[in-house]
Design a protein around this motif. Structure first.
Motif, PDB file in Angstrom:
ATOM      1  N   ASP A 169       0.824  -1.216   0.000  1.00 47.43           N
ATOM      2  CA  ASP A 169       0.000   0.000   0.000  1.00 47.43           C
ATOM      3  C   ASP A 169       0.857   1.265   0.000  1.00 47.43           C
ATOM      4  OD1 ASP A 169      -2.958  -0.587   0.069  1.00 47.43           O
ATOM      5  OD2 ASP A 169      -2.315  -1.879   1.683  1.00 47.43           O
ATOM      6  N   VAL A 170       1.946   1.262   0.759  1.00 45.12           N
ATOM      7  CA  VAL A 170       2.827   2.421   0.774  1.00 45.12           C
ATOM      8  C   VAL A 170       3.482   2.603  -0.602  1.00 45.12           C
ATOM      9  CG1 VAL A 170       4.956   3.360   1.742  1.00 45.12           C
ATOM     10  CG2 VAL A 170       3.268   2.316   3.248  1.00 45.12           C
ATOM     11  N   ALA A 171       3.816   1.486  -1.248  1.00 39.97           N
ATOM     12  CA  ALA A 171       4.497   1.560  -2.544  1.00 39.97           C
ATOM     13  C   ALA A 171       3.576   2.028  -3.663  1.00 39.97           C
ATOM     14  CB  ALA A 171       5.092   0.193  -2.900  1.00 39.97           C
ATOM     15  N   THR A 172       2.272   1.779  -3.540  1.00 42.98           N
ATOM     16  CA  THR A 172       1.364   2.061  -4.666  1.00 42.98           C
ATOM     17  C   THR A 172       0.417   3.228  -4.446  1.00 42.98           C
ATOM     18  OG1 THR A 172      -0.223   0.425  -3.804  1.00 42.98           O
ATOM     19  CG2 THR A 172       1.403  -0.352  -5.405  1.00 42.98           C
ATOM     20  N   THR A 173       0.243   3.705  -3.199  1.00 44.73           N
ATOM     21  CA  THR A 173      -0.697   4.799  -2.918  1.00 44.73           C
ATOM     22  C   THR A 173       0.014   6.147  -3.006  1.00 44.73           C
ATOM     23  OG1 THR A 173      -1.997   3.391  -1.455  1.00 44.73           O
ATOM     24  CG2 THR A 173      -2.322   5.761  -1.249  1.00 44.73           C
ATOM     25  N   GLY A 174      -0.421   6.983  -3.887  1.00 45.80           N
ATOM     26  CA  GLY A 174       0.164   8.316  -4.025  1.00 45.80           C
ATOM     27  C   GLY A 174      -0.359   9.271  -2.971  1.00 45.80           C
ATOM     28  N   VAL A 175       0.508  10.080  -2.397  1.00 47.26           N
ATOM     29  CA  VAL A 175       0.116  11.025  -1.358  1.00 47.26           C
ATOM     30  C   VAL A 175      -0.869  12.060  -1.881  1.00 47.26           C
ATOM     31  CG1 VAL A 175       0.962  12.763   0.266  1.00 47.26           C
ATOM     32  CG2 VAL A 175       2.315  10.701  -0.190  1.00 47.26           C
ATOM     33  N   ASP A 176      -0.738  12.421  -3.168  1.00 43.97           N
ATOM     34  CA  ASP A 176      -1.610  13.440  -3.727  1.00 43.97           C
ATOM     35  C   ASP A 176      -3.065  13.016  -3.738  1.00 43.97           C
ATOM     36  OD1 ASP A 176      -0.773  11.464  -5.548  1.00 43.97           O
ATOM     37  OD2 ASP A 176      -1.434  12.687  -7.249  1.00 43.97           O
ATOM     38  N   LYS A 177      -3.314  11.694  -3.821  1.00 41.39           N
ATOM     39  CA  LYS A 177      -4.689  11.203  -3.824  1.00 41.39           C
ATOM     40  C   LYS A 177      -5.349  11.323  -2.454  1.00 41.39           C
ATOM     41  CE  LYS A 177      -4.255   7.730  -7.489  1.00 41.39           C
ATOM     42  NZ  LYS A 177      -4.406   6.275  -7.799  1.00 41.39           N
ATOM     43  N   LEU A 178      -4.512  11.393  -1.431  1.00 41.72           N
ATOM     44  CA  LEU A 178      -5.045  11.340  -0.074  1.00 41.72           C
ATOM     45  C   LEU A 178      -5.373  12.710   0.510  1.00 41.72           C
ATOM     46  CD1 LEU A 178      -2.485   8.747   1.369  1.00 41.72           C
ATOM     47  CD2 LEU A 178      -4.618   8.304   0.148  1.00 41.72           C
ATOM     48  N   LEU A 179      -4.698  13.760   0.039  1.00 47.30           N
ATOM     49  CA  LEU A 179      -4.848  15.078   0.655  1.00 47.30           C
ATOM     50  C   LEU A 179      -6.270  15.632   0.516  1.00 47.30           C
ATOM     51  CD1 LEU A 179      -1.477  16.753  -0.418  1.00 47.30           C
ATOM     52  CD2 LEU A 179      -2.071  15.676   1.770  1.00 47.30           C
ATOM     53  N   GLY A 180      -6.890  15.445  -0.649  1.00 49.50           N
ATOM     54  CA  GLY A 180      -8.224  16.004  -0.871  1.00 49.50           C
ATOM     55  C   GLY A 180      -9.304  15.384  -0.024  1.00 49.50           C
ATOM     56  N   LEU A 181      -9.086  14.173   0.452  1.00 47.03           N
ATOM     57  CA  LEU A 181     -10.086  13.487   1.256  1.00 47.03           C
ATOM     58  C   LEU A 181      -9.622  13.316   2.705  1.00 47.03           C
ATOM     59  CD1 LEU A 181     -11.130  10.832  -1.387  1.00 47.03           C
ATOM     60  CD2 LEU A 181     -12.602  12.610  -0.456  1.00 47.03           C
ATOM     61  N   GLY A 182      -8.689  14.175   3.095  1.00 50.63           N
ATOM     62  CA  GLY A 182      -8.176  14.104   4.458  1.00 50.63           C
ATOM     63  C   GLY A 182      -9.257  14.314   5.505  1.00 50.63           C
ATOM     64  N   GLN A 183     -10.210  15.243   5.245  1.00 53.22           N
ATOM     65  CA  GLN A 183     -11.279  15.493   6.212  1.00 53.22           C
ATOM     66  C   GLN A 183     -12.170  14.271   6.377  1.00 53.22           C
ATOM     67  OE1 GLN A 183     -13.472  19.198   5.809  1.00 53.22           O
ATOM     68  NE2 GLN A 183     -15.318  18.279   6.679  1.00 53.22           N
ATOM     69  N   PHE A 184     -12.395  13.570   5.276  1.00 55.72           N
ATOM     70  CA  PHE A 184     -13.210  12.359   5.338  1.00 55.72           C
ATOM     71  C   PHE A 184     -12.562  11.317   6.244  1.00 55.72           C
ATOM     72  CE2 PHE A 184     -13.890   8.048   3.560  1.00 55.72           C
ATOM     73  CZ  PHE A 184     -15.238   7.915   3.842  1.00 55.72           C
ATOM     74  N   VAL A 185     -11.264  11.078   6.057  1.00 54.56           N
ATOM     75  CA  VAL A 185     -10.558  10.080   6.860  1.00 54.56           C
ATOM     76  C   VAL A 185     -10.503  10.515   8.322  1.00 54.56           C
ATOM     77  CG1 VAL A 185      -8.354   8.896   7.207  1.00 54.56           C
ATOM     78  CG2 VAL A 185      -9.209   9.297   4.891  1.00 54.56           C
TER      79      VAL A 185
END
Length: 423
Positions: free
Chosen positions: A204-220
């Motif tokens: 998961d660390v190798a394949t998940t891009g950080v840019d995909k996660l920032l926009g949904l940070g509030q959701f998480v």
């Protein structure tokens, strides 16, 4: 010197070490992502191959033995009443609270959705109930469809319970030998769990891009606040009401909760959870009956996720719900939430089934797929805690007290046993 035993690293600590090593490997050596995935999937398959061969006979034995105690109907009624009341109550609380608190309002989650290809988007009510009944047992076994298999196991257990005592005991004796053999295999497979955890995290660390996660940070973030309320407020309140030592219960399954969190699949810990709860002194028949059913009907972590994800999408897209619509949302999520799979990301299917009926764009559901690994980890871990709490609640407190008191009066009880019973 020959009697000195080597200290073993506790499984929970092994899992944490594997967690950090996996994260480092995925970050610094992402080119080996396919190998990391192989390690994780190999462990999942080893556990998965044991689930049906273990759960089917366990439920048969549990039902047959509970029938012999003449309180099967009472246990069945209490179990489903508890499951329905708790999951529906949790869903209602989080739907109404998150909606009126404005969870997701003003959040920009993008204009384009991810691909929905290959994901189911609808659940028909009549088919939902018909799927409880296996039209072909062998097909259900091949597909690994847990719910139909559980229904068959309940009926088979009922049939065994109606046999003559001699035939019943002969059948149960052979079945228990099979169960014991599966548990031996399980003990060996669990030793490999740190390797599986390493693979999950590294991939998961190798394949998940950080840019995909920032926009949904509030959701998480909001999701984990909800998980925190469930774990630190709601579960303890239920435990207090039923006089269950929640802290002790949580500590006893802590390593299994960690494994479920990292692997993202609660079915991975189903077999060891059954064994652990029995080791803690809970009634075997109750444990073997309640836990497998709970994996379909008692998913509290998933209930929080469904509620918060639905409201987040509604508010993010500016969709207004009336109180009546919110109530319908609760009932719908409570019903189709029972179809959630016990595999990673299975809850996405439920959201996609609910979205069209609630007027939500399915593209919004697809968007949160990019962070579902993070949301899934927490809901899966709490599903496991919920199963353990259900057993503690539904196992008769009076019977457990009698089990503790009777040995203390016997003359041949050892001091070690008395100390264990007192603890």
């Amino acid at each position: 010197m020959g009697n000195v035993k080597k200290k073993k690293i506790a499984l929970g600590l092994q899992l944490l070490i594997a967690l950090f090593l996996g994260g480092a490997a995925g970050f610094f050596l992402p080119q080996f992502a396919s190998f990391y995935q192989f390690l994780g999937q190999a462990f999942i398959r080893l556990i998965s191959m044991l689930i049906i061969p273990l759960v089917l006979p366990l439920v048969v034995v549990a039902v047959a033995e509970v029938l012999g105690k003449n309180h099967f109907q009472k246990l069945l009624g209490k179990t489903f009443l508890y499951f329905f009341a708790v999951t529906t109550g949790i869903t209602a609380l989080f739907v109404f609270a998150s909606y009126y608190l404005g969870f997701g309002q003003g959040v920009n989650i993008g204009q384009e959705g991810a691909s929905l290809e290959g994901i189911a988007t609808g659940v028909k009510i009549d088919e939902f109930f018909l799927n409880f009944i296996p039209s072909n047992l062998f097909k259900a076994l091949t597909d690994g469809a847990l719910l139909p298999i559980l229904i068959f196991a309940i009926f088979l257990g009922y049939g065994v319970g109606q046999l003559e005592q001699e035939k019943k005991e002969a059948f149960l004796s052979g079945t228990k030998i099979w169960i014991a053999a599966i548990y031996k295999i399980l003990d060996a497979v669990i030793l490999l769990s740190p390797v599986g955890v390493f693979g999950f995290i590294a991939k998961d660390v190798a394949t998940t891009g950080v840019d995909k996660l920032l926009g949904l940070g509030q959701f998480v973030l909001g999701m984990y606040l909800g998980y925190g309320v469930l774990a630190l407020v709601i579960f303890p309140v239920i435990a207090i009401l039923y006089k269950v030592n929640y802290v002790k219960l949580f500590k006893s399954i802590g390593d299994l909760v960690t494994l479920a969190f990292v692997s993202g699949g609660s079915s991975v810990v189903l077999p060891p959870l059954l064994k652990r709860l029995k080791k803690e002194g809970y009634d075997e028949a109750v444990t073997d009956f309640v836990v497998p059913l709970g994996y379909s009907f008692n998913l509290e972590g998933a209930a929080v996720y469904f509620a918060l994800a639905t409201v987040f999408l509604a508010n993010a897209y500016g969709i207004t719900f009336t109180p009546q619509a919110l109530l319908f949302t609760v009932l719908l999520l409570s019903l189709i939430g029972k179809t959630a799979a016990t595999i990673p990301s299975g809850a996405i299917v439920v959201l996609l089934a609910a979205a069209p009926q609630l007027g939500l764009p399915v593209e919004g559901v697809a968007l949160i797929l990019s962070v579902d690994f993070f949301a899934n980890a927490g809901r899966t871990a709490l599903n496991v805690v919920g199963q353990a709490l259900a057993v503690a609640v539904l196992d008769s407190k009076k019977e457990k007290t009698e089990k503790v008191e009777k040995p203390a009066k016997a003359e041949n009880v050892t001091g070690k046993e008395l100390i264990a019973n007192a603890g």
